[in-house]
Design a protein around this motif. Structure first.
Motif, PDB file in Angstrom:
ATOM      1  N   GLU A   6       0.807  -1.071  -0.071  1.00  0.00           N
ATOM      2  CA  GLU A   6       0.085  -0.016  -0.140  1.00  0.00           C
ATOM      3  C   GLU A   6       0.964   1.346  -0.053  1.00  0.00           C
ATOM      4  N   ARG A   7       2.267   1.099   0.702  1.00  0.00           N
ATOM      5  CA  ARG A   7       2.791   2.439   0.692  1.00  0.00           C
ATOM      6  C   ARG A   7       3.514   2.679  -0.590  1.00  0.00           C
ATOM      7  N   THR A   8       3.738   4.047  -0.940  1.00  0.00           N
ATOM      8  CA  THR A   8       4.454   4.179  -2.210  1.00  0.00           C
ATOM      9  C   THR A   8       5.806   4.558  -1.817  1.00  0.00           C
ATOM     10  N   PRO A   9       6.597   3.789  -2.352  1.00  0.00           N
ATOM     11  CA  PRO A   9       8.194   4.072  -2.115  1.00  0.00           C
ATOM     12  C   PRO A   9       8.731   5.347  -2.241  1.00  0.00           C
ATOM     13  N   LEU A  10       9.647   5.807  -1.136  1.00  0.00           N
ATOM     14  CA  LEU A  10       9.957   6.998  -1.140  1.00  0.00           C
ATOM     15  C   LEU A  10      10.915   7.299  -2.298  1.00  0.00           C
ATOM     16  N   TYR A  18      16.768   9.560   7.651  1.00  0.00           N
ATOM     17  CA  TYR A  18      15.877   9.319   8.910  1.00  0.00           C
ATOM     18  C   TYR A  18      14.592   8.818   8.520  1.00  0.00           C
ATOM     19  N   ASP A  19      14.130   9.734   7.642  1.00  0.00           N
ATOM     20  CA  ASP A  19      12.638   9.189   7.232  1.00  0.00           C
ATOM     21  C   ASP A  19      12.619   7.925   6.547  1.00  0.00           C
ATOM     22  N   TYR A  20      13.502   7.822   5.948  1.00  0.00           N
ATOM     23  CA  TYR A  20      13.628   6.556   5.172  1.00  0.00           C
ATOM     24  C   TYR A  20      13.738   5.074   6.132  1.00  0.00           C
ATOM     25  N   ALA A  21      14.426   5.475   7.142  1.00  0.00           N
ATOM     26  CA  ALA A  21      14.562   4.418   8.274  1.00  0.00           C
ATOM     27  C   ALA A  21      13.332   4.218   8.873  1.00  0.00           C
ATOM     28  N   LEU A  22      12.672   5.196   9.194  1.00  0.00           N
ATOM     29  CA  LEU A  22      11.386   5.231   9.882  1.00  0.00           C
ATOM     30  C   LEU A  22      10.393   4.248   8.852  1.00  0.00           C
ATOM     31  N   PHE A  23      10.406   4.795   7.661  1.00  0.00           N
ATOM     32  CA  PHE A  23       9.634   4.092   6.645  1.00  0.00           C
ATOM     33  C   PHE A  23       9.694   2.798   6.423  1.00  0.00           C
ATOM     34  N   ARG A  24      10.913   2.264   6.269  1.00  0.00           N
ATOM     35  CA  ARG A  24      11.460   0.994   6.176  1.00  0.00           C
ATOM     36  C   ARG A  24      10.912   0.284   7.383  1.00  0.00           C
ATOM     37  N   HIS A  25      11.055   0.584   8.606  1.00  0.00           N
ATOM     38  CA  HIS A  25      10.994  -0.104   9.815  1.00  0.00           C
ATOM     39  C   HIS A  25       9.333  -0.103   9.637  1.00  0.00           C
ATOM     40  N   GLY A  26       8.595   0.845   9.397  1.00  0.00           N
ATOM     41  CA  GLY A  26       7.273   0.870   9.538  1.00  0.00           C
ATOM     42  C   GLY A  26       6.572  -0.228   8.865  1.00  0.00           C
ATOM     43  N   GLU A  28       7.916  -3.182   7.614  1.00  0.00           N
ATOM     44  CA  GLU A  28       8.353  -4.668   8.040  1.00  0.00           C
ATOM     45  C   GLU A  28       7.041  -5.290   8.918  1.00  0.00           C
ATOM     46  N   PRO A  29       6.712  -6.285   8.366  1.00  0.00           N
ATOM     47  CA  PRO A  29       5.389  -7.063   9.010  1.00  0.00           C
ATOM     48  C   PRO A  29       6.042  -7.268  10.565  1.00  0.00           C
ATOM     49  N   ASP A  30       7.209  -7.812  10.471  1.00  0.00           N
ATOM     50  CA  ASP A  30       7.515  -8.605  11.603  1.00  0.00           C
ATOM     51  C   ASP A  30       8.356  -7.442  12.715  1.00  0.00           C
ATOM     52  N   GLY A  31       8.808  -6.161  12.237  1.00  0.00           N
ATOM     53  CA  GLY A  31       9.467  -5.243  12.799  1.00  0.00           C
ATOM     54  C   GLY A  31      11.115  -5.612  13.014  1.00  0.00           C
ATOM     55  N   ARG A  32      11.442  -6.702  12.518  1.00  0.00           N
ATOM     56  CA  ARG A  32      12.897  -7.258  12.485  1.00  0.00           C
ATOM     57  C   ARG A  32      13.467  -6.516  11.130  1.00  0.00           C
ATOM     58  N   VAL A  33      14.863  -6.245  11.585  1.00  0.00           N
ATOM     59  CA  VAL A  33      15.736  -5.607  10.573  1.00  0.00           C
ATOM     60  C   VAL A  33      16.650  -6.838   9.703  1.00  0.00           C
ATOM     61  N   PRO A  34      16.873  -6.607   8.542  1.00  0.00           N
ATOM     62  CA  PRO A  34      17.574  -7.624   7.834  1.00  0.00           C
ATOM     63  C   PRO A  34      18.957  -7.584   8.140  1.00  0.00           C
ATOM     64  N   ALA A  35      19.637  -8.754   8.230  1.00  0.00           N
ATOM     65  CA  ALA A  35      21.201  -8.747   8.582  1.00  0.00           C
ATOM     66  C   ALA A  35      21.823  -7.567   7.720  1.00  0.00           C
ATOM     67  N   GLY A  36      22.534  -6.874   8.577  1.00  0.00           N
ATOM     68  CA  GLY A  36      23.308  -5.649   7.995  1.00  0.00           C
ATOM     69  C   GLY A  36      22.683  -4.367   7.909  1.00  0.00           C
ATOM     70  N   GLY A  37      21.274  -4.483   8.311  1.00  0.00           N
ATOM     71  CA  GLY A  37      20.721  -3.127   8.277  1.00  0.00           C
ATOM     72  C   GLY A  37      20.073  -3.044   7.043  1.00  0.00           C
ATOM     73  N   LEU A 143      18.921   8.491  16.876  1.00  0.00           N
ATOM     74  CA  LEU A 143      20.013   7.902  16.567  1.00  0.00           C
ATOM     75  C   LEU A 143      19.583   6.449  16.448  1.00  0.00           C
ATOM     76  N   THR A 144      18.424   6.001  17.378  1.00  0.00           N
ATOM     77  CA  THR A 144      18.187   4.471  17.306  1.00  0.00           C
ATOM     78  C   THR A 144      17.618   4.289  16.198  1.00  0.00           C
ATOM     79  N   ALA A 145      16.638   5.006  15.631  1.00  0.00           N
ATOM     80  CA  ALA A 145      16.123   4.709  14.416  1.00  0.00           C
ATOM     81  C   ALA A 145      17.264   4.723  13.300  1.00  0.00           C
TER      82      ALA A 145
END
Length: 600
Positions: A6-10, A18-26, A28-37, A143-145
């Protein structure tokens, strides 16, 4: 339709990282980050400046930005100019760290603006490093994001550490990350002197890549002597103590970390005396066997043991590991990875308990737990003490193929020089552990020597010749340590050495063989073909030559059968018809009708 759909790629050119990090995390269905980020949109500049030039350029840009009265304009200009001028993100830390800041408030505002709005990796890096110096608690959430982005975990955690963020923030971040990316979090939490950090470190699952130095950091942080002293002691504490001791005992090309760990002896004693509290499991069996292997012939032998204690602990481990309930665990190992670990236990189960006499020469071939690595060491003990860790910590114990397969230790009346270990860095840096070996009547004599004054000089050792010959012959002929694939490699190499015509008929001048795969169960044969093959085939990729690679997966047959079948195929079928091209000159490969690896 999923949230991801549903979300349009940024747009990476207009959206801040920073917004890209929030978008990608948002999304993710399981909230997990892929290996390496999360991978960054776009690539760093391909025509990046060299370090010194990038440092000079960034220093000038930072000076201009800090003089600008409009922080929004300064941040936008800096973010745009850094990639335009070829400043690579990896080169921004040093100039920011060395920057002379006269107006800390302005630098802080610039850093926060960049962290929030930067669209380039270099611009974001500058912002993070400015906040590492000048930020405050309010910067922790951003910084955490940003720690979720590929390449920004370490600088973000470094910044969080400088800002004194709470332990629970780092633990929550660790819950999002792939376990293989926990390294810098482990180091940071090991410096947090609080119960939550210690418990998180104790609960860490087994990690193959936890190195010796990090293991000592963890062991010191969690205070194993205190944990093992107070009852009740949990299986979690016992198992983690065993894992950390085993990792600290690994040879690394410098003094073994176990010899730097001041609490080593009391932790070994407390752990082994309570080891019967570890429920029978494959993992616990492997931990206890690893402890025994190290206590019998590894660097821990060199610790300051009170008389008889080490031998007593080995006796306790032998009794425990040979108990029927522990043996049943091996019979229940059915998963692919469990079968290989169980096979390792069966190969090594008697090794630490059969050759522990202190006098003269003893040779232990030790294969480490496959969950840690596939290294196989030939540990030479002189009068009960491991030679390489004691006199040449810069080196590593050699492979059995080198030490024993080449009959290196055979003694004759003619004196000859042998190299027992080469420095981990290089021979030219820290030298070798070299001796001369000579039979002198009823004795065999080892004379130490220097190579141009580099490396250790081993004191003279005299061995009873009959006992020496018997131990060398026993070690040379005992291949109980050897995995099936490794035996297959030895047999193929021996067959090719005995029958040089097998490769000569295909005009292949050189070959070599090895084992590969996470459990070293696949045999890989390499052939060098072409008129450009010299003494160092990989030295000139423009010359007419190719490297051909043939992989033989484990098919369940005995090593003798696999090797015989491989040699028969080499004898009857040109390797160019069934091997992959994995190196050499791509144009030469195409001229032969072969497809280079780069062609897909």
């Amino acid at each position: 339709m999923s949230a991801r759909e549903e979300r349009t790629p940024l747009n990476s050119r207009t959206t801040s990282l920073y917004d890209y990090a929030l978008f990608r995390h948002g999304i993710e269905p399981d909230g997990r980050v892929p290996a390496g980020g999360y991978p960054l949109p776009g690539d760093p500049p391909s025509d990046a400046l060299r370090f010194m030039e990038a440092t000079r350029v960034l220093a000038e840009l930072l000076g201009t930005a800090l003089d600008d009265s409009d922080p929004a304009r300064a941040a936008a200009t800096l973010d745009r100019r850094l990639p335009e001028l070829g400043v690579h993100p990896n080169f921004v830390q040093h100039p920011v760290t060395q920057l002379t800041v006269t107006d800390e408030s302005a630098a802080r505002v610039l850093g926060r603006r960049l962290v929030r709005t930067a669209t380039s990796a270099a611009g974001l890096g500058v912002g993070i490093h400015l906040l590492t110096r000048l930020g405050g608690p309010e910067d922790v959430p951003r910084l955490t994001a940003l720690a979720l982005l590929r390449g920004f975990l370490q600088p973000s955690v470094r910044a969080l550490s400088a800002l004194g963020c709470d332990t629970d923030v780092l633990i929550a971040l660790g819950d999002l990350l792939d376990p293989d990316d926990h390294g810098c979090l482990i180091d940071e939490l090991a410096d947090h002197d609080d119960p939550a950090a210690r418990q998180w470190l104790l609960d860490l699952p087994p990690r193959p890549h936890t190195g010796p130095a990090r293991a000592r950091h963890i062991a010191t942080a969690v205070r194993f002597p205190d944990l093992l002293e107070h009852e009740p002691v949990s299986a979690t504490v016992l198992a983690q103590a065993g894992r950390m001791l085993t990792r600290m005992a690994q040879e690394t090309g410098s003094q073994a970390e176990i010899l730097r760990y001041k609490a080593a002896v009391p932790v070994y004693e407390a752990l082994v005396r309570r080891a019967d509290r570890l429920p029978p499991s494959l993992d616990h069996h492997a931990i206890l066997l690893s402890l025994a292997l190290d206590l019998s012939s590894g660097p821990p032998v060199l610790l300051d043991w009170r008389p008889g204690l080490r031998e007593e602990l080995l006796g306790l481990l032998e009794a425990l590991l040979s108990s029927p309930e522990r043996a049943e665990v091996l019979d229940g190992a059915h998963a692919h990875e469990d079968r290989y670990r169980a096979a390792w236990i069966r190969r090594m189960c008697r090794e630490p308990f059969e050759r522990t006499a202190p006098a003269g020469l003893r040779i232990h071939v030790v294969e480490r737990d496959p969950e840690i690595g596939d290294h196989v060491e030939t540990r030479i003990l002189l009068d009960g003490r491991p030679l390489v860790p004691q006199v040449f910590p810069e080196g590593l114990s050699g492979s059995p193929e080198f030490i024993l397969g080449t009959d290196l230790l055979h003694a004759t009346p003619e004196e000859r020089e042998v190299t027992l270990s080469t420095a981990y860095c290089s021979e030219g840096c820290c030298g070798t552990l070299s001796v001369t070996v000579k039979r002198d009547g009823d004795h065999v004599v080892w004379h130490g020597r220097h190579q141009d004054g580099i490396g250790p000089r081993l004191p003279e050792h005299r061995f009873d010749a009959a006992a020496y010959d018997a131990e060398v012959e026993r070690a040379r002929t005992d291949d109980g340590w050897c995995r099936a694939a490794r035996s297959t490699v030895r047999l193929i190499e021996a067959g090719l050495g005995e029958r040089p015509d097998l490769l000569a008929r295909w005009d292949i001048p050189q070959s070599w063989c090895r084992t590969v795969g996470p459990y070293e169960d696949t045999v890989e044969v390499h052939f060098w073909y072409g008129p450009g093959v010299g003494r160092d085939p990989a030295g000139d990729e423009a010359a007419p030559w190719v490297c051909l690679t043939w992989r033989l997966a484990d098919d369940g047959r005995r090593p003798e059968e696999r090797a015989a079948a491989a040699l028969e195929r080499i004898a009857t079928t040109d390797p160019k018809t069934y091997c992959r091209v994995t190196g050499g000159n791509p144009e030469y490969a195409r001229a032969l009708g072969l497809r280079p690896q780069d062609d897909g």
